[in-house]
Design an enzyme around this catalytic site. Structure first.
Site, mmCIF file in Angstrom:
data_model
loop_
_atom_site.group_PDB
_atom_site.id
_atom_site.type_symbol
_atom_site.label_atom_id
_atom_site.label_comp_id
_atom_site.label_asym_id
_atom_site.label_seq_id
_atom_site.Cartn_x
_atom_site.Cartn_y
_atom_site.Cartn_z
ATOM 1 N N ASP A 1 37.073 -7.962 67.357
ATOM 2 C CA ASP A 1 37.137 -6.740 66.563
ATOM 3 C C ASP A 1 38.463 -6.005 66.752
ATOM 4 O OD1 ASP A 1 35.875 -4.544 64.998
ATOM 5 O OD2 ASP A 1 36.088 -3.446 66.880
ATOM 6 N N GLU B 1 39.594 -10.055 63.405
ATOM 7 C CA GLU B 1 39.465 -9.024 62.366
ATOM 8 C C GLU B 1 40.758 -8.214 62.420
ATOM 9 O OE1 GLU B 1 38.614 -4.982 60.854
ATOM 10 O OE2 GLU B 1 38.403 -5.383 62.996
#
Length: 614
Positions: free
Chosen positions: A294, A347
């Site tokens: 993330d 990401e």
């Protein structure tokens, strides 16, 4: 391996199994050893149910590095505990164990002794870029709820989620973060237990059985993992020994002010070990097939979400965070060394170069990167009135300028259906029926576009309400025809994708893609071929306009072409306007080709064709 060697490797940054030393470990019947790293603590005591939370009963001893502490106590499975850290300025901090395998949440913020699940014989098979990857992203806390709004347990998800994902034809499932977090509203992205699977839904054994069940049904499992930042809960990693320890101590690198969190001190070897050990532990203990890392952009740039004057350039005067870059390389190389078949996905929302290039070739070593540019462009386009879409045609075509610069996953993720952004169906322009047709056309384009696929739960039933973490997906909508047929469309598209190599086999070069119609902005039409290695071709035709187009010419090689997938089919909720199934080329040129087919294309539709063998 001696204690001194384990500590030395921890401080030198070469121990990606730090969890096997720190935390708690059973040494023989009824006896557990606890170890914690707290270099600036004056003293540390172990407190828990086994000593009635008395800070004077179990004073921990300093180890040979003079930074870590150890104690041996009689305890049992299920006991809860914390570390009582006395700082040099006299404060007493009660901290959860950073390396604990379980927590007592929601009963308390204490750590909990638990037995880890037994290792299985599962071995993740190699995953190459030439294989289909179609990911169903799910939030385990809100996929389904009981009538009283309580969570489905891991055991209940094993009985319901696993068969659903299999029936719908997905190849992978991706869980939003399930390492322990104190606040549901963070969706798991403010982690307090990097080695603890959330206890909200059951035990570690039950979670492992859920993973095993997915594997037994041929579905691989990806975990969302959060190494960029952590929350400022006083019992967590925040200023763990009274001063910044896990967070960076530099004034401009300490905080994510926009998120109200602390940044990890990338480049500090003990912190690198902590994070990489977390990833290794999750992959090893639970047989996870991949990690989605993330907020990588927030790690790569010193000025991420910071105005001028609130960040300091690096030694070369630019905004690259060299320590974080080296950490990501170290993370990926460590994972690949220990788990060569695991997929690592970034990401990352910018154009930082070579994220998916091999480390030895100057890259960061990820397998895939989310294509946020494609996502933003196509969702913007689909939200426009078709009458004005001709002014935004490049939103559909620009992604092919850079489509082969990285290994991409096309994401329509949870981030796109929250914060008043609206659900996928509600992003589509038009009235009720047009919105359904628009989503089908969007998905048809997505599954034909180069790049692997990821969609977030709820899109498959065309849920109008945007995602709410505190309630379940509105599966009652499938009682209504349009929503039920959208589910049938998604299932059929998933299965078609997995069974047709041209749609996934060549993702990273022009050998797998050929434009047929690229610049017809006045009609809002696109057409292209997707090719497989064995020469099989699927021709894709899209009409994003608000009107039916009659007799549109597409230049193709001479032959007969059969419609093999049609988003306007009545079984999918469309109008079923295309009656013809096979189109023969005629000796009339289109798009600089000698032969053409002429096809009626319903508004807001996508059709796939295959050339028929003679």
């Amino acid at each position: 391996m001696t204690e001194e060697f384990k500590l030395e490797s921890f401080h030198y940054g070469t121990n990606c199994f730090a969890h096997k030393f720190f935390g708690y470990h059973k040494i023989y019947d009824g006896k557990y050893v606890f170890r914690v790293w707290a270099p600036r603590a004056k003293s540390v005591s172990l407190v828990g149910t086994f000593n009635f939370w008395d800070e004077n009963k179990t004073v921990m001893l300093r180890l040979s590095d003079n930074e870590s502490f150890e104690a041996v106590v009689t305890a049992e499975n299920g006991d809860t505990y914390k570390y009582c850290i006395t700082t040099f300025d006299g404060r007493k901090l009660y901290k959860a164990d950073p390396y604990a395998y379980a927590s007592d949440f929601p009963n308390s913020f204490a750590s909990k002794i638990c037995e880890l699940p037994q290792k299985s014989s599962y071995k993740s098979e190699p995953q190459t870029d030439a294989q289909p990857i179609n990911i169903y992203e799910v939030n385990l806390l809100s996929w389904k709820r009981h009538r009283n709004h309580s969570y489905y347990s891991y055991a209940e998800l094993e009985k319901t989620l696993v068969p659903y994902v299999k029936k719908m034809g997905y190849t992978h499932v991706e869980f939003m973060p399930i390492t322990e977090f104190p606040y549901d509203g963070s969706w798991g992205y403010q982690v307090t237990g990097y080695f603890s699977i959330t206890s909200r839904l059951g035990t570690t054994e039950q979670f492992k059985k859920l993973i095993d069940s997915f594997h037994n049904n041929g579905i691989k499992v990806i975990l969302d993992w959060v190494p960029a930042h952590f929350p400022k809960d006083e019992w967590g990693l925040y200023e763990f020994d009274g001063q910044p320890l896990y967070e960076c101590p530099l004034w401009d690198r300490m905080e994510h002010s926009g998120w109200g969190t602390r940044k990890f001190d990338f480049g500090r070897k003990e912190i690198d070990n902590f994070l990489i050990s977390s990833a290794v532990f999750l992959l090893d203990t639970y047989d996870i097939d991949g990690l989605r890392v993330d907020a990588v952009a927030s790690m790569l740039y010193l000025n991420y979400d910071k105005p001028d004057g609130e960040w300091t350039p690096n030694i070369y005067g630019d905004n690259r965070n060299f320590e974080a870059i080296e950490f990501l390389k170290k993370l990926n190389s460590s994972i690949k060394e220990n788990f060569p078949n695991v997929l690592m996905t970034a990401e990352e929302s910018t154009s930082f170069p070579k994220l998916t290039e091999k480390i030895e070739n100057g890259g960061l070593g990820f397998d895939y990167k989310w294509n946020m540019g494609w996502m933003n462009d196509v969702l913007f386009y689909c939200g426009q009135d078709p009458y004005f879409r001709k002014h935004h045609h490049n939103k559909l075509t620009f992604s092919l300028v850079y489509a082969f610069s990285e290994h991409f996953i096309l994401p329509l993720s949870h981030d796109e259906v929250v914060h008043v952004k609206g659900s996928i169906i509600n992003k589509m322009f038009g009235v009720y029926d047009e919105k359904f047709a628009g989503e089908r056309a969007l998905l048809g384009f997505m599954f034909a576009h180069p790049g692997k696929k990821l969609n977030f739960m709820g899109y498959e039933i065309a849920q109008f309400k945007e995602w709410d973490y505190s309630s379940e997906i509105e599966y009652f909508l499938t009682k209504f025809e349009k929503h039920r047929k959208m589910t049938q469309f998604v299932k059929a598209l998933n299965i078609f994708y997995a069974n047709n190599r041209p749609l996934y086999e060549i993702e990273n070069g022009w050998d797998g893609f050929q434009w047929l119609v690229v610049d017809d902005n006045s009609n809002n039409v696109l057409a292209f071929n997707r090719n497989s290695r064995n020469g099989e071709i699927i021709t894709v035709i899209l009409n994003f306009s608000g009107i039916d187009i009659i007799g549109y010419g597409i230049g193709l090689e001479q032959g007969s072409y059969k419609i093999v997938f049609n988003s306007d089919a009545k079984s999918f909720g469309g109008d079923g306007k295309i009656k013809k199934r096979i189109f023969k080329t005629v000796n009339k040129s289109s798009q600089d080709k000698e032969y053409s087919i002429f096809v009626d294309i319903p508004k807001l539709s996508c059709i796939y064709l295959k050339k028929q063998n003679k």
